[in-house]
Write a protein that holds these residues in place. Structure first.
Motif, PDB file in Angstrom:
ATOM      1  N   ILE A  73       0.879  -1.167  -0.054  1.00  0.00           N
ATOM      2  CA  ILE A  73      -0.032   0.107   0.129  1.00  0.00           C
ATOM      3  C   ILE A  73       0.899   1.268   0.149  1.00  0.00           C
ATOM      4  O   ILE A  73       0.573   2.344  -0.648  1.00  0.00           O
ATOM      5  CB  ILE A  73      -1.052  -0.053   1.317  1.00  0.00           C
ATOM      6  CG1 ILE A  73      -1.846  -1.440   1.450  1.00  0.00           C
ATOM      7  CG2 ILE A  73      -1.677   1.177   1.120  1.00  0.00           C
ATOM      8  CD1 ILE A  73      -2.475  -1.301   0.047  1.00  0.00           C
ATOM      9  N   VAL A  74       2.012   1.062   0.747  1.00  0.00           N
ATOM     10  CA  VAL A  74       2.625   2.422   0.847  1.00  0.00           C
ATOM     11  C   VAL A  74       3.541   2.510  -0.337  1.00  0.00           C
ATOM     12  O   VAL A  74       3.489   3.781  -0.942  1.00  0.00           O
ATOM     13  CB  VAL A  74       3.852   2.074   2.055  1.00  0.00           C
ATOM     14  CG1 VAL A  74       5.009   3.287   1.991  1.00  0.00           C
ATOM     15  CG2 VAL A  74       3.166   2.061   3.318  1.00  0.00           C
ATOM     16  N   HIS A  75       3.759   1.620  -1.300  1.00  0.00           N
ATOM     17  CA  HIS A  75       4.610   1.898  -2.415  1.00  0.00           C
ATOM     18  C   HIS A  75       3.540   2.043  -3.551  1.00  0.00           C
ATOM     19  O   HIS A  75       3.821   3.237  -4.450  1.00  0.00           O
ATOM     20  CB  HIS A  75       5.039   0.468  -2.752  1.00  0.00           C
ATOM     21  CG  HIS A  75       5.750   0.618  -4.162  1.00  0.00           C
ATOM     22  ND1 HIS A  75       6.767   1.344  -4.724  1.00  0.00           N
ATOM     23  CD2 HIS A  75       5.287  -0.096  -5.376  1.00  0.00           C
ATOM     24  CE1 HIS A  75       7.098   1.130  -5.974  1.00  0.00           C
ATOM     25  NE2 HIS A  75       6.209   0.467  -6.416  1.00  0.00           N
ATOM     26  N   ALA A  76       2.268   1.767  -3.531  1.00  0.00           N
ATOM     27  CA  ALA A  76       1.402   2.075  -4.261  1.00  0.00           C
ATOM     28  C   ALA A  76       1.017   3.870  -4.267  1.00  0.00           C
ATOM     29  O   ALA A  76       0.912   4.468  -5.186  1.00  0.00           O
ATOM     30  CB  ALA A  76      -0.008   1.531  -4.324  1.00  0.00           C
ATOM     31  N   ILE A  77       1.033   4.197  -2.873  1.00  0.00           N
ATOM     32  CA  ILE A  77       0.846   5.422  -2.554  1.00  0.00           C
ATOM     33  C   ILE A  77       1.833   6.339  -3.339  1.00  0.00           C
ATOM     34  O   ILE A  77       1.775   7.619  -3.867  1.00  0.00           O
ATOM     35  CB  ILE A  77       0.674   5.738  -1.136  1.00  0.00           C
ATOM     36  CG1 ILE A  77      -0.709   5.117  -0.518  1.00  0.00           C
ATOM     37  CG2 ILE A  77       0.421   7.412  -0.847  1.00  0.00           C
ATOM     38  CD1 ILE A  77      -0.729   5.128   0.791  1.00  0.00           C
ATOM     39  N   ALA A  78       3.145   5.997  -3.153  1.00  0.00           N
ATOM     40  CA  ALA A  78       4.314   6.805  -3.113  1.00  0.00           C
ATOM     41  C   ALA A  78       4.500   6.732  -4.766  1.00  0.00           C
ATOM     42  O   ALA A  78       5.102   7.838  -5.264  1.00  0.00           O
ATOM     43  CB  ALA A  78       5.672   6.331  -2.574  1.00  0.00           C
ATOM     44  N   ALA A  79       3.996   5.624  -5.474  1.00  0.00           N
ATOM     45  CA  ALA A  79       4.627   5.667  -6.931  1.00  0.00           C
ATOM     46  C   ALA A  79       3.253   6.092  -7.725  1.00  0.00           C
ATOM     47  O   ALA A  79       3.482   6.117  -9.043  1.00  0.00           O
ATOM     48  CB  ALA A  79       4.660   4.292  -7.323  1.00  0.00           C
ATOM     49  N   HIS A  80       2.250   6.744  -7.451  1.00  0.00           N
ATOM     50  CA  HIS A  80       1.031   7.133  -8.309  1.00  0.00           C
ATOM     51  C   HIS A  80       1.384   8.232  -8.807  1.00  0.00           C
ATOM     52  O   HIS A  80       0.505   8.393  -9.941  1.00  0.00           O
ATOM     53  CB  HIS A  80      -0.320   7.034  -7.476  1.00  0.00           C
ATOM     54  CG  HIS A  80      -0.618   8.362  -6.835  1.00  0.00           C
ATOM     55  ND1 HIS A  80      -0.159   8.583  -5.557  1.00  0.00           N
ATOM     56  CD2 HIS A  80      -1.141   9.386  -7.161  1.00  0.00           C
ATOM     57  CE1 HIS A  80      -0.332   9.709  -5.123  1.00  0.00           C
ATOM     58  NE2 HIS A  80      -1.060  10.246  -6.005  1.00  0.00           N
ATOM     59  N   HIS A  81       2.436   8.991  -8.847  1.00  0.00           N
ATOM     60  CA  HIS A  81       2.616  10.149  -9.505  1.00  0.00           C
ATOM     61  C   HIS A  81       4.029  10.053  -9.863  1.00  0.00           C
ATOM     62  O   HIS A  81       4.875  11.100 -10.292  1.00  0.00           O
ATOM     63  CB  HIS A  81       2.432  11.564  -8.716  1.00  0.00           C
ATOM     64  CG  HIS A  81       1.176  11.915  -8.852  1.00  0.00           C
ATOM     65  ND1 HIS A  81       0.297  11.828  -9.709  1.00  0.00           N
ATOM     66  CD2 HIS A  81       0.113  12.535  -8.010  1.00  0.00           C
ATOM     67  CE1 HIS A  81      -0.775  12.210  -9.708  1.00  0.00           C
ATOM     68  NE2 HIS A  81      -0.899  12.809  -8.475  1.00  0.00           N
ATOM     69  N   GLU A  82       4.992   8.731 -10.124  1.00  0.00           N
ATOM     70  CA  GLU A  82       6.087   8.508 -10.489  1.00  0.00           C
ATOM     71  C   GLU A  82       7.178   9.344  -9.749  1.00  0.00           C
ATOM     72  O   GLU A  82       8.255   9.174  -9.918  1.00  0.00           O
ATOM     73  CB  GLU A  82       6.269   9.049 -11.981  1.00  0.00           C
ATOM     74  CG  GLU A  82       5.426   8.298 -12.923  1.00  0.00           C
ATOM     75  CD  GLU A  82       5.639   6.870 -13.148  1.00  0.00           C
ATOM     76  OE1 GLU A  82       7.120   6.705 -12.931  1.00  0.00           O
ATOM     77  OE2 GLU A  82       5.087   6.142 -13.959  1.00  0.00           O
ATOM     78  N   GLU A  83       6.782   9.561  -8.294  1.00  0.00           N
ATOM     79  CA  GLU A  83       8.148   9.888  -7.275  1.00  0.00           C
ATOM     80  C   GLU A  83       9.022   8.707  -7.234  1.00  0.00           C
ATOM     81  O   GLU A  83      10.135   9.057  -6.970  1.00  0.00           O
ATOM     82  CB  GLU A  83       7.326  10.470  -6.105  1.00  0.00           C
ATOM     83  CG  GLU A  83       7.132  12.200  -6.235  1.00  0.00           C
ATOM     84  CD  GLU A  83       5.722  12.234  -6.760  1.00  0.00           C
ATOM     85  OE1 GLU A  83       5.476  13.483  -6.703  1.00  0.00           O
ATOM     86  OE2 GLU A  83       4.721  11.375  -7.226  1.00  0.00           O
ATOM     87  N   GLU A  84       8.136   7.386  -7.074  1.00  0.00           N
ATOM     88  CA  GLU A  84       8.946   6.347  -7.173  1.00  0.00           C
ATOM     89  C   GLU A  84       8.653   5.573  -8.412  1.00  0.00           C
ATOM     90  O   GLU A  84       7.412   5.738  -8.910  1.00  0.00           O
ATOM     91  CB  GLU A  84       8.592   5.449  -5.864  1.00  0.00           C
ATOM     92  CG  GLU A  84       9.505   5.958  -4.587  1.00  0.00           C
ATOM     93  CD  GLU A  84       8.873   5.059  -3.528  1.00  0.00           C
ATOM     94  OE1 GLU A  84       8.330   4.122  -3.547  1.00  0.00           O
ATOM     95  OE2 GLU A  84       9.258   5.440  -2.330  1.00  0.00           O
ATOM     96  N   LYS A  85       9.253   4.852  -8.865  1.00  0.00           N
ATOM     97  CA  LYS A  85       9.242   3.792 -10.008  1.00  0.00           C
ATOM     98  C   LYS A  85       8.249   2.675  -9.696  1.00  0.00           C
ATOM     99  O   LYS A  85       8.709   1.947  -8.730  1.00  0.00           O
ATOM    100  CB  LYS A  85      10.390   3.146 -10.595  1.00  0.00           C
ATOM    101  CG  LYS A  85      10.257   2.869 -11.856  1.00  0.00           C
ATOM    102  CD  LYS A  85      10.154   3.604 -12.806  1.00  0.00           C
ATOM    103  CE  LYS A  85      10.249   3.013 -14.152  1.00  0.00           C
ATOM    104  NZ  LYS A  85       9.698   4.119 -15.478  1.00  0.00           N
ATOM    105  N   PRO A  86       7.056   2.489 -10.200  1.00  0.00           N
ATOM    106  CA  PRO A  86       6.187   1.376  -9.822  1.00  0.00           C
ATOM    107  C   PRO A  86       6.744   0.109 -10.198  1.00  0.00           C
ATOM    108  O   PRO A  86       7.183  -0.246 -11.211  1.00  0.00           O
ATOM    109  CB  PRO A  86       4.767   1.944 -10.728  1.00  0.00           C
ATOM    110  CG  PRO A  86       5.209   2.547 -11.631  1.00  0.00           C
ATOM    111  CD  PRO A  86       6.338   3.658 -11.236  1.00  0.00           C
ATOM    112  N   THR A  87       6.829  -0.739  -9.151  1.00  0.00           N
ATOM    113  CA  THR A  87       7.222  -2.090  -9.320  1.00  0.00           C
ATOM    114  C   THR A  87       6.342  -3.262  -9.247  1.00  0.00           C
ATOM    115  O   THR A  87       6.620  -4.339  -9.242  1.00  0.00           O
ATOM    116  CB  THR A  87       8.531  -2.346  -8.363  1.00  0.00           C
ATOM    117  OG1 THR A  87       7.970  -2.279  -7.051  1.00  0.00           O
ATOM    118  CG2 THR A  87       9.588  -1.250  -8.707  1.00  0.00           C
ATOM    119  N   THR A  88       5.071  -2.717  -8.972  1.00  0.00           N
ATOM    120  CA  THR A  88       3.981  -3.816  -8.544  1.00  0.00           C
ATOM    121  C   THR A  88       2.732  -3.444  -9.316  1.00  0.00           C
ATOM    122  O   THR A  88       2.695  -2.256  -9.988  1.00  0.00           O
ATOM    123  CB  THR A  88       3.475  -3.979  -7.028  1.00  0.00           C
ATOM    124  OG1 THR A  88       2.902  -2.504  -6.666  1.00  0.00           O
ATOM    125  CG2 THR A  88       4.891  -4.317  -6.168  1.00  0.00           C
TER     126      THR A  88
END
Length: 519
Positions: free
Chosen positions: A398-413
């Motif tokens: 959940i944390v990764h999905a929140i952080a990656a929804h605007h490409e601040e992090e590269k989505p990996t899932t």
């Protein structure tokens, strides 16, 4: 004298002793008979006994000699056979060694012959290499003289040609791969998105934060200001917002960056206007009650949102933050309604893809959590929301999905990509968001400026409210294969330099016209 004879003598001596005893006995008995007869009989008996013992001893001695001789002959025969076998083995081994020695001598001769041939070949190879080097230098000098280019310049031009050809081949390969992927991926993605849109139809009315409080008459403005401005100062001090009282008829404008405080001020001011009793003590009391009512409304809104989505076990502080989104807007779109819409879209698409539906809804509901406090905390709302979710015990997915929804992090899932798609779908649908005219025009100008900054572009036009740009390129400067590379480069530059809601389609158009005249 041998052992047998010695043994017979001993027997004879023993027999003589025995005979003497007998004689003495018989002599004692001579009184009864003739002594000679007795002696004669004894001698005959002794002689017979001695001869018998002698013959027996001789026979035993002969048997033993014959047995020993037979054993010795047997041992001698076995020893001769063993010696003969060893002699045969030695002869065979000697013959083998002789053959190996001959083979080694022949191999040594072959090796020596090959060494001589190799030495000759090395000499010939060195001569040929020298001749080839001389020939290459002569040809290179001749080519440089004919072409007027140095070797470095020719190599540079050759590398440039190879690089251009490689780019062309890579562009063709990219186009082929993209076409193959689109045949299946586009069809499946459109089916999932269309199904999600059909199954969830939200309101298309854009909301905005209430910032104007209507008044029953313009006389109320004076009462709100109070004597020497004490009432308006008390309201601003208690709520932390600014009241703008201008020439607008029968209205007061509320100005404040914090949406919750702005709502408290709006609610308190409406109650004060309705009550009519406006003074500093009453103002503080009404503002306090309004804050309690707004906090209660925030908790209820958060609980209702989690109930509507069907997610449980959320930390109470996160529920409060969800409720605060009710008073937050983005481009005129209410963030709480947007979060609910993203959660439902995530759940629908997750069911189609066969992944965890509840986890997808949870990530969709919490994806804009950071917007509840982004005016108080520095940083991107996606990263702020991820930090809050991590702080209050949400799962790493959940944390990764929140952080990656605007490409601040590269989505990996898959979940992160799903939240991205649902967020874009909710924000990009017609009527969901609005923006100021100046911002809208500026964004269109920036899009067209980026499109025309590339070589070979003849014109760039932003259409569909900035959701798509069409780039017209020269057919002589840009090939069909390079058009795909150009579209990707323009899209990457837009992502790097601009901030925009949803997504922007880059459409590169290349046209070839053949014109002739019949005379």
């Amino acid at each position: 004298m041998d052992a047998g004879t010695f043994f017979l003598v001993l027997l004879a001596l023993g027999a003589g002793g025995a005979a003497g005893v007998v004689v003495r006995q018989r002599m004692d008995a001579a009184r009864l008979g003739s002594a000679e007869d007795m002696a004669k009989q004894l001698v005959d008996a002794a002689r017979k006994q001695a001869e018998s013992l002698t013959r027996e001893a001789q026979l035993q001695a002969k048997d033993r000699v014959l047995q020993a001789q037979a054993e010795w002959e047997q041992e001698a025969r076995e020893l001769r056979r063993e010696l003969q076998a060893q002699e045969k083995r030695l002869i065979q081994r000697e013959e083998n060694l002789d053959r190996k020695d001959l083979a080694l001598q022949e191999r040594e001769k072959e090796v020596q012959e090959r060494d001589r041939e190799l030495s000759q070949l090395q000499v010939q190879t060195q001569q040929l290499q020298q001749q080839a080097q001389d020939l290459v230098q002569k040809r290179q000098a001749a080519l440089e003289e004919i072409s007027g280019l140095s070797a470095e310049e020719a190599l540079r031009r050759l590398m440039a040609g190879l690089e251009s050809q490689a780019r062309h081949d890579a562009a063709k390969r990219i186009k082929q791969i993209e076409d193959e992927a689109r045949e299946n991926a586009d069809k499946k993605a459109k089916e999932i998105l269309s199904l999600a849109i059909q199954r969830y139809a939200g309101d298309y009315v854009a909301e905005k934060t209430v910032s104007v409080v209507p008044l029953p008459s313009d006389e109320m403005k004076g009462r709100i200001i109070g004597r020497e401005g004490r009432n308006i100062r008390a309201i601003e001090a208690a709520t932390g917002i600014d009241l703008i009282i201008d020439d607008t008829p029968e209205a007061v404008i509320i100005s404040g960056f914090n949406p919750v405080r702005r709502e408290v001020a709006r609610l308190a001011l409406e109650r004060l206007v309705t009550d009519g009793r406006i003074h500093p003590a009453r103002i503080e009391e009404i503002v306090r009650k309004a804050e309690e009512d707004v906090n209660q409304s925030i908790r209820e809104s958060g609980e209702q949102a989690t109930f509507d989505v069907g997610v449980h076990g959320i930390h109470p502080e996160i529920i409060k933050l969800i409720g605060r989104l009710k008073y937050r807007t983005s481009y005129g779109q209410n963030i709480l309604k947007h979060s609910l819409e993203v959660a439902f879209l995530c759940g629908i698409m997750a069911a189609e893809l066969g992944i965890n539906v509840k986890q997808a809804k949870r990530a969709g509901l919490l994806h804009d959590l950071g917007k509840a406090v982004d005016h108080e905390v520095e940083g991107s709302h996606a990263l702020i929301g991820a930090d809050l979710a991590r702080k209050y015990g949400e799962a790493p997915e959940i944390v990764h999905a929140i952080a990656a929804h605007h490409e601040e992090e590269k989505p990996t899932t898959i979940l992160a990509v799903l939240v991205q798609a649902a967020d874009a779908l909710s924000g990009a649908r017609p009527g969901a968001r609005r923006e100021m005219l100046e911002t809208y025009v500026k964004r269109l100008e920036e899009l067209e400026k980026i499109g025309t900054s590339f070589e070979g572009v003849e014109g760039c036009y932003a259409i569909q409210a900035g959701r798509e740009i069409r780039v017209m390129v020269s057919s002589e400067a840009v090939s069909d294969a390079h058009a795909h590379v150009l579209a990707r480069e323009i899209a990457n530059k837009i992502e790097e330099q601009m901030t925009y809601p949803g997504q922007i389609k880059v459409n590169v158009i290349r046209e070839t016209r053949a014109v002739d005249y019949a005379r």
